[in-house]
Write a protein that holds these residues in place. Structure first.
Motif, PDB file in Angstrom:
ATOM      1  N   HIS A  99       8.829  -0.929   9.543  1.00 57.69           N
ATOM      2  CA  HIS A  99       8.648  -2.346   9.868  1.00 57.69           C
ATOM      3  C   HIS A  99       8.212  -2.500  11.325  1.00 57.69           C
ATOM      4  O   HIS A  99       7.521  -3.445  11.678  1.00 57.69           O
ATOM      5  CB  HIS A  99       9.950  -3.115   9.629  1.00 57.69           C
ATOM      6  N   ALA A 117      -2.653  -0.810   8.808  1.00 56.93           N
ATOM      7  CA  ALA A 117      -1.887  -2.018   8.464  1.00 56.93           C
ATOM      8  C   ALA A 117      -2.763  -2.988   7.669  1.00 56.93           C
ATOM      9  O   ALA A 117      -2.311  -3.582   6.682  1.00 56.93           O
ATOM     10  CB  ALA A 117      -1.356  -2.683   9.722  1.00 56.93           C
ATOM     11  N   GLN A 120      -3.243  -1.574   4.133  1.00 60.13           N
ATOM     12  CA  GLN A 120      -2.053  -1.727   3.287  1.00 60.13           C
ATOM     13  C   GLN A 120      -1.586  -3.181   3.179  1.00 60.13           C
ATOM     14  O   GLN A 120      -0.567  -3.462   2.551  1.00 60.13           O
ATOM     15  CB  GLN A 120      -0.911  -0.847   3.814  1.00 60.13           C
ATOM     16  N   ARG A 122      -0.242  -5.106   5.436  1.00 61.62           N
ATOM     17  CA  ARG A 122       1.074  -5.258   6.045  1.00 61.62           C
ATOM     18  C   ARG A 122       0.917  -5.793   7.461  1.00 61.62           C
ATOM     19  O   ARG A 122      -0.110  -5.576   8.102  1.00 61.62           O
ATOM     20  CB  ARG A 122       1.795  -3.909   6.130  1.00 61.62           C
TER      21      ARG A 122
END
Length: 239
Positions: A99, A117, A120, A122
């Motif tokens: 995270h 990131a 994905q 995220r």
């Protein structure tokens, strides 16, 4: 398992008392400081016990250990922090479970993290790791960027797709002007944090202090302390 649970519960309680006392001494509220338990070298079973005991933040420093452990504990309400020096060839794996990456220290790593990131889908929290022992190379013994390079790297993270600039991290240096002067080192980190927040007001996280020096970190103003040995015990030697 019951014996290990009792051991971890007792150790957590001791660390909690230390943090609470440090907050009181510094005139801070206990909730201003978040405990991150560094679970490196310890098994997923310990992470599971810690979660049951109320721990919500855990940290790892080696992807080859962290990735399978995070997968085994994917059902738990945990935030995973990556705190080790991160090679770009490990970025794809780390972005899959972390995270927050607390060890961002060079532009090439920012580019790699951002690309992955986005791939994905995220949003990854990032801390700039500050090397207060940085030599002429601009890097510290254990990674990190020199204080002179913090603001430039922070701006790079803040502008990178998929990344969120959360703040700064440091490890108390073993050499240089801050060797043996943990509180002075952490106070320097707070000065840098204040400067970064001028341009990036949301970057409020300050990660500093470990088992031996969490009190000095809390006194200086750290928002997060990274504690391993004091919770889990003395680490087994890695072969």
């Amino acid at each position: 398992m019951t014996e290990r649970r009792d051991e971890l519960a007792g150790n957590l309680a001791k660390v909690e008392r230390r943090i609470a006392a440090a907050c009181e001494a510094a005139g801070r509220k206990r909730e201003e400081v978040t405990l991150i338990v560094v679970t490196k070298t310890y098994p997923a079973s310990d992470v599971r016990i810690l979660s049951e005991l109320g721990v919500r933040h855990v940290a790892e420093n080696r992807d080859q250990d962290a990735a399978p452990k995070a997968a085994a504990c994917a059902d738990l309400p945990l935030s995973w922090h990556f705190v080790g020096q991160l090679q770009t060839n490990k970025v794809r794996s780390v972005v899959g479970y972390a995270h927050t990456v607390q060890s961002v220290d060079r532009s090439r790593l920012v580019t790699a993290l951002s690309k992955e990131a986005v791939r994905q889908e995220r949003e990854l929290g990032c801390l700039i790791q500050v090397a207060l022992d940085a030599g002429v190379s601009g890097r510290g013994e254990r990674g990190g960027v020199s204080p002179d390079g913090v603001e430039e790297l922070a701006a790079l993270v803040a502008g990178a797709p998929g990344l969120r600039l959360d703040g700064l991290m440091t490890v108390a240096p073993l050499t240089g002007e801050y060797a043996g002067r943990q509180q002075a080192a952490f106070e320097r980190l707070m000065e840098l944090s204040t400067s970064v927040r001028g341009a990036h007001p949301a970057a409020t996280m300050v990660s500093a202090g470990m088992s031996a020096d969490l009190e000095q970190a809390v006194a200086a103003g750290a928002t997060h302390v990274r504690v391993g040995t004091a919770v889990l015990g003395v680490r087994p030697r890695l072969g």
